[in-house]
Structures are given as C-alpha cells and as structure tokens.
Write an enzyme that holds these catalytic residues in place. Structure first.
Site, PDB file in Angstrom:
ATOM      1  N   HIS A 188       0.827  -1.204   0.000  1.00  9.96           N
ATOM      2  CA  HIS A 188       0.000   0.000   0.000  1.00  9.96           C
ATOM      3  C   HIS A 188       0.861   1.253   0.000  1.00  9.96           C
ATOM      4  CE1 HIS A 188      -3.924  -2.060   1.386  1.00  9.96           C
ATOM      5  NE2 HIS A 188      -3.941  -1.791   0.102  1.00  9.96           N
ATOM      6  N   ARG A 295      -6.658  -8.462 -16.270  1.00 10.59           N
ATOM      7  CA  ARG A 295      -6.211  -9.639 -15.504  1.00 10.59           C
ATOM      8  C   ARG A 295      -7.117  -9.778 -14.290  1.00 10.59           C
ATOM      9  NH1 ARG A 295      -0.724  -7.785 -17.330  1.00 10.59           N
ATOM     10  NH2 ARG A 295       0.283  -9.617 -18.226  1.00 10.59           N
ATOM     11  N   ARG A 331     -10.148 -11.279 -19.009  1.00 11.46           N
ATOM     12  CA  ARG A 331      -9.578 -12.629 -18.995  1.00 11.46           C
ATOM     13  C   ARG A 331     -10.141 -13.362 -17.783  1.00 11.46           C
ATOM     14  NH1 ARG A 331      -3.265 -13.444 -18.391  1.00 11.46           N
ATOM     15  NH2 ARG A 331      -3.683 -12.807 -16.251  1.00 11.46           N
ATOM     16  N   GLU A 429      -0.995 -18.978 -25.480  1.00 11.85           N
ATOM     17  CA  GLU A 429       0.221 -18.881 -24.661  1.00 11.85           C
ATOM     18  C   GLU A 429       0.885 -20.236 -24.432  1.00 11.85           C
ATOM     19  OE1 GLU A 429      -0.823 -16.824 -21.019  1.00 11.85           O
ATOM     20  OE2 GLU A 429      -2.631 -17.997 -20.757  1.00 11.85           O
ATOM     21  N   ASN A 452       4.325 -13.653 -22.702  1.00  7.75           N
ATOM     22  CA  ASN A 452       5.084 -13.926 -21.468  1.00  7.75           C
ATOM     23  C   ASN A 452       5.124 -15.429 -21.198  1.00  7.75           C
ATOM     24  OD1 ASN A 452       4.958 -11.159 -21.277  1.00  7.75           O
ATOM     25  ND2 ASN A 452       3.324 -11.141 -19.754  1.00  7.75           N
ATOM     26  N   ASP A 453       3.947 -16.042 -21.255  1.00 12.07           N
ATOM     27  CA  ASP A 453       3.909 -17.479 -21.026  1.00 12.07           C
ATOM     28  C   ASP A 453       4.345 -18.251 -22.260  1.00 12.07           C
ATOM     29  OD1 ASP A 453       3.221 -18.158 -18.340  1.00 12.07           O
ATOM     30  OD2 ASP A 453       1.309 -17.142 -18.675  1.00 12.07           O
ATOM     31  N   ARG A 463       9.717 -17.975 -16.361  1.00 17.83           N
ATOM     32  CA  ARG A 463       9.721 -16.517 -16.512  1.00 17.83           C
ATOM     33  C   ARG A 463      10.107 -15.774 -15.242  1.00 17.83           C
ATOM     34  NH1 ARG A 463       3.227 -15.355 -17.426  1.00 17.83           N
ATOM     35  NH2 ARG A 463       3.594 -13.260 -16.687  1.00 17.83           N
ATOM     36  N   CYS A 500      -0.579  -9.391 -26.334  1.00 16.17           N
ATOM     37  CA  CYS A 500      -0.807  -8.710 -25.060  1.00 16.17           C
ATOM     38  C   CYS A 500       0.284  -9.008 -24.017  1.00 16.17           C
ATOM     39  CB  CYS A 500      -2.176  -9.050 -24.492  1.00 16.17           C
ATOM     40  SG  CYS A 500      -2.344 -10.772 -24.030  1.00 16.17           S
TER      41      CYS A 500
END
Ligand code: PEP
Ligand code: MG
Length: 553
Positions: A188, A295, A331, A429, A452-453, A463, A500
């Site tokens: 936070h 996400r 997603r 992915e 990414n994946d 990753r 993406c």
C-alpha cells in the site's frame, strides 16, 4: 557518489537533502495484570483512539490521493475491528493476565508472520498493513504521539520501511521522495507513492546510518536508483534528464486523441492491460482504444473467499461504463503456478506451471467459472465486454468452455436477467495452441497472444527465474515464427489477433509486429502513447523484406 539500485515505484526525479527517518519503537515488556477488566478497557479505549486517527488519515488521504487509494485507511479500520485479531488480544488479556501492550504486540506479530508467509505476493504485502495498525495501537498505549515527518527544505526520506500512514503524511511535510530498504512494489505504501506522484525506490540494499542526514541525494525513479552525495556535474546531468523526460511526456501528450495509423495508412488497435480498477482511469487518461487484457485474478487475490457474482458484476460493469463503448476484454480467472490463494483449494503439484492453471482450474470448478461468466454476461448489457480464456491448449478445452457458456446463458435467461453479447477470445500462450491456432480460431471470435507465457513454455525457461536472463533472447526467432503462424491462421478466417504480453510494448519490435500483420497490441497504460508514436512513424511497406526474411532463414 554512491548509487544503489532498488525497485522503482514511481517514475520521476527528485533532488534534495536526506532526512533519515527512524520510527520510535516501543520496547514492549510483558507483565501480569490483576484487573483484567481495567486492562481490557485500556485496550478498547486505545482502539477507539486508533480508529479516530485512521478516520483523520482517511480524510487527509482523500485530499491527497482520492477515494480509491484512501480506502487503504478504511481497510486499516476494518482490520482494527477484525474478529480474530481482537479476540486474540482479548484472550491474552483476560485468560493470560497479560498487559495490553504485550497482547497487542504478540497478536500483531503472529498476524504479520501469517501474511508474510503466504504464497501470494499481494497477501505478503498486507503484512505492512498489520504492522501499521499494531504500531499505532502500541504507540497509543505507550503514550507516544504520532511522529512528525517534515523538513524545512525539500527532503528525501531514507527509512527501513514506511507504513501507509507515514507515507500519506509525507507530502504535507515538504518531503519530495523516499527510498526504503524494505517494502514491495505491491505494498500500500507503493500504491500511495504512485498516487501521490512521488519518486520512490524500495528494496534498496543499503545501511541507513544517522551520518547520512543532510547529505545530498538524487532519486532516479526512471531507473530505480538512489545516488548519495552526487557532485554538481551529476546534479546538472540529472536536471537535464528530468527536463528531457518531462519534455518527452509533453510531446507524447500530443499523441492523445490521434489514430494509431502507420505512415502508409495501416490502422492498428492499441489497447491497455490492466489488473486493478484504478488502472481503468489510467487507460482512459492515456487514450486506450479499449482494455485488451483485464487480468481479473487480482479481484480474487487479497480475499479470503471467492468474490460473489454481484461483486464481480459491479467491477466489470464499472469498467465497461468507464470505457464508454470501447471494448473491455476480461480474462477469466488465471490462477495456478505463481498465483495461488489458500481458498482456491489447489492441490500441491510437483510442477504447478505445468499443472492446474488458467482455464484448467475453471474447467475443474464449473461453479466458480459460471459465477464469473454470469458477471461478464450481465456487465455486457452495459458496454462492450468480451471474454478471454487463458492456458487453452486443446480443441477439447474449447468445446468444454462452449458448453459451460451455453449453460450459463440458459440459466441467466431462465432467471430473466438482462445480458449482452460477449465476444469469445482465446489466449494463445502454449506452443500447442499456436500449432492448432487454425482450429482454435474456428471456435472463437479473436485471438490474443500472451508472449510472457508463450516464451516460457516455448523456451522451457521459467519466466520468474533471474538466472534465465542470460539465455533469453528478446528477438527470439522461434517466438516470432509462432506469432506469424497465429496471425496467418487467424487472417485465413478473417479474424483479428492482438499481442498482449510484455513484448507488445517494446517499441524496437513494433516494426516487426506490423510487418507480420498484427491487428492490435495491448500494453500497460503508460506505454500506449509511446507505442502510438512508434506506429505513426512506421512505414510498413518500406520495412525491408530482408528484415523479415532473417526470421525465417
Ligand atoms: C502472458 O502470458 O503473456 C499474459 C499476457 O498473461 P500473464 O502475464 O498475466 O500470465
Ligand atoms: Mg499468461
């Protein structure tokens, strides 16, 4: 001059004198009390005082950072009333005859450890909030007043850790930046620093000594570095860098409201990737053509049980309405691997990255899947909402997804609940999804490539593993060949493909993506305008075929 690297929390440059901040710590002693009732009263009155302090902080935060982030102090008030937190303290006082300070300190420490040891980084970061409320209660019980954090001239704070409530008071005290040895980018404190637009670096490996007080320092939030004792030449260089960055951003603002159209007239979509609701505002501010990747798992993290359909619906509807008719691609819950919460009930897996992740989890939990789908279909009645399924790897997966969709829509219709049309997308992915993308696209409205994946599963490189950095080649031919294959397959069926993953924001790759025929790129909101600039400057026709041939020969 010495430079120390940490994690940047907000991009900006600050130059000032160092003020070392050390929180006065209460050394808690344990003693036996004879009058438990009176001790409990002492605790309740401290709690009341703490809640009223938090209420004041909430008003201060409303002015400094607005409602969304000020809610942190609401959360602190709720934690302060948390049943298990309070009853543990009460139990230690009334059954153990311990003094209130000891009861609060022991309970605070055990809650702190509990959060700290959770798998999920978001929950780990909540340990700082526990520390904040515990310290507040202990200070009140020990008669310690809230410590001033202020300076006569613009100052940079160095501290081991800053609590959210200390952070929100910084701006009032002429503090322009901070660096801490502890803390995480999802705490936070970091969230507040970003909202306050305060350059900050966290997790800096340095020893904070009183001798640092008054020394000059520079915080470079662009590169995540703090420089201590810089000379005049370096300060001049930093001032130039600051001017250049500000200039660059002003220039970028020129691109707001412009089309994403290449020099030779090809239009592409540039969408935003988001994970938290405040980022919808960032997407709007940076002129996103839509949300290309929401996400959604971040709504589930930080909770103790699954969110309800209504909770999800409210979030999705708000996002759809804020985007005013622009597409919002949600997603579905992508859990498993590094994203785990105790209540998901995921079994221990030997290879979680190759296990019950993404859509596989939802196919095993149709109840959770349907709850999310219902919220998505309902939100679609209020805007343009699409859905994207992660970790699909077979055509069988798609058949099962379709069946659950059909059942969901039938149930909503039977209950007379208004729903909208939801375009169906598949996140590519896994190498398998690439190879059968011609089959997948016949069962979907669009494809999105999660590089990414896809990179980790293609290269067999975790990753999250920093050791792999030396081996990973960003211009990876296997990956580009796969992307091209997906684009060609989708175009055969006149459907669109977006990238993406993080690669989409790398402007050194934009030309290649455009030359391969990509329809859209979805990136972090702050990367939208730099990407638009690159797209507008690119003449796709002139990209030499040689450049592309290099990927195939
Ligand atoms: C991806 O894998 O590229 C992707 C977009 O999803 P995430 O980074 O959330 O796994
Ligand atoms: Mg992914």
């Amino acid at each position: 001059m010495t430079g120390y690297n940490g994690k940047s929390v907000f991009k900006g440059i600050a130059i000032g004198k160092i003020t070392v901040y050390k929180r006065k710590s209460v050394s808690v002693k344990s003693y036996t009390v004879s009058d438990c009732e009176a001790e409990l009263e002492r605790f309740y009155s401290a709690k009341e005082q703490a809640v009223s302090q938090l209420d004041e902080l909430y008003s201060l935060a409303m002015n400094e950072v607005g409602g969304e982030d000020a809610a942190i102090f609401m959360i602190h008030m709720m934690m302060m009333e948390d049943f298990s937190f309070i009853s543990s303290i009460e139990h230690l006082i009334s059954d153990g005859y311990f003094n209130a300070e000891y009861a609060v300190s022991v309970t605070g420490q055990s809650f702190y450890d509990m959060f700290r040891n959770m798998d999920d980084p978001y929950m780990q970061a909540r340990s700082a909030d526990v520390k904040d409320i515990t310290t507040r209660l202990l200070d009140i019980l020990s008669g310690i007043k809230e410590q001033e954090i202020s300076s006569d001239e613009p100052a940079i704070i160095l501290a081991d850790e800053l609590t959210p409530s200390e952070t929100v008071r910084l701006a009032k005290g002429n503090i322009i930046a901070f660096a801490t040895t502890g803390g995480s980018a999802s705490s936070h404190t970091a969230i507040l620093a970003r909202s306050m637009k305060m350059p900050a670096v966290m997790g800096v490996p340095f020893e904070i000594t009183p001798e640092l007080n008054g020394k000059r320092a520079v915080i470079d939030g662009y590169d995540g570095v703090i420089y201590i004792d810089p000379d005049d030449a370096f300060i001049a260089y930093m001032l130039r860098k600051q001017a250049m960055e500000e200039n660059k951003y002003a220039l970028l603002l020129e691109y707001k409201g412009r089309e994403n159209i290449t020099a030779d007239g090809r239009k592409v979509d540039i969408f935003a990737n988001i994970g938290r609701m405040p980022e919808v505002d960032d997407a709007v501010y940076n002129d996103a053509g839509g949300i290309g990747l929401f996400r959604s798992e971040f709504i589930y993290l930080g909770k103790e049980t699954f969110p309800t359909e209504d909770e999800l619906f409210t979030v999705y509807r708000t996002a759809a309405e804020k985007m005013q008719g622009k597409e919002v691609v949600i997603r579905t819950l992508d859990v498993g691997a590094d994203r785990r919460m105790r209540y998901y009930g995921l079994p221990e897996e030997r290879n979680p990255a190759l296990g019950c992740r993404g859509i596989r989890y939802l196919l095993k939990r149709p109840d959770i899947f349907k709850t999310q789908l219902k919220a998505i279909y309902r939100a679609a009645a209020f805007g343009k909402v699409s859905v994207l399924y992660p970790m699909v790897s077979t055509v069988v997966d798609v058949g099962r997804i379709r069946k659950i969709n059909e059942e969901t829509v039938a149930e909503l219709r039977a209950d007379g609940i208004p729903i909208g049309e939801v375009r169906q997308g598949i996140l590519i992915e896994t190498p398998s999804a690439v190879i059968i993308s011609d089959l997948l696209i016949q069962n979907a409205d669009f494809l999105s490539i999660g590089t990414n994946d896809l990179a980790q599963y293609t290269m067999v490189m975790d990753r999250e593993n920093v050791l792999m950095n030396d081996f990973f080649d960003p211009i990876n031919i296997s990956l580009f060949r796969m992307i091209k294959m997906v684009i060609d397959n989708a175009h055969r069926y006149r459907k669109k493909v977006t990238v993406c993953g993080e690669m989409a924001a790398d402007t050194s790759l934009t030309k290649i993506f455009l030359a391969m025929g990509i329809d859209g790129l979805s990136v972090t909101p702050s990367e939208i305008l730099p990407l638009r600039k690159e797209v507008c400057a690119t003449d796709v026709g002139s990209i030499s075929q040689e450049t592309l041939q290099q990927l195939w020969n």
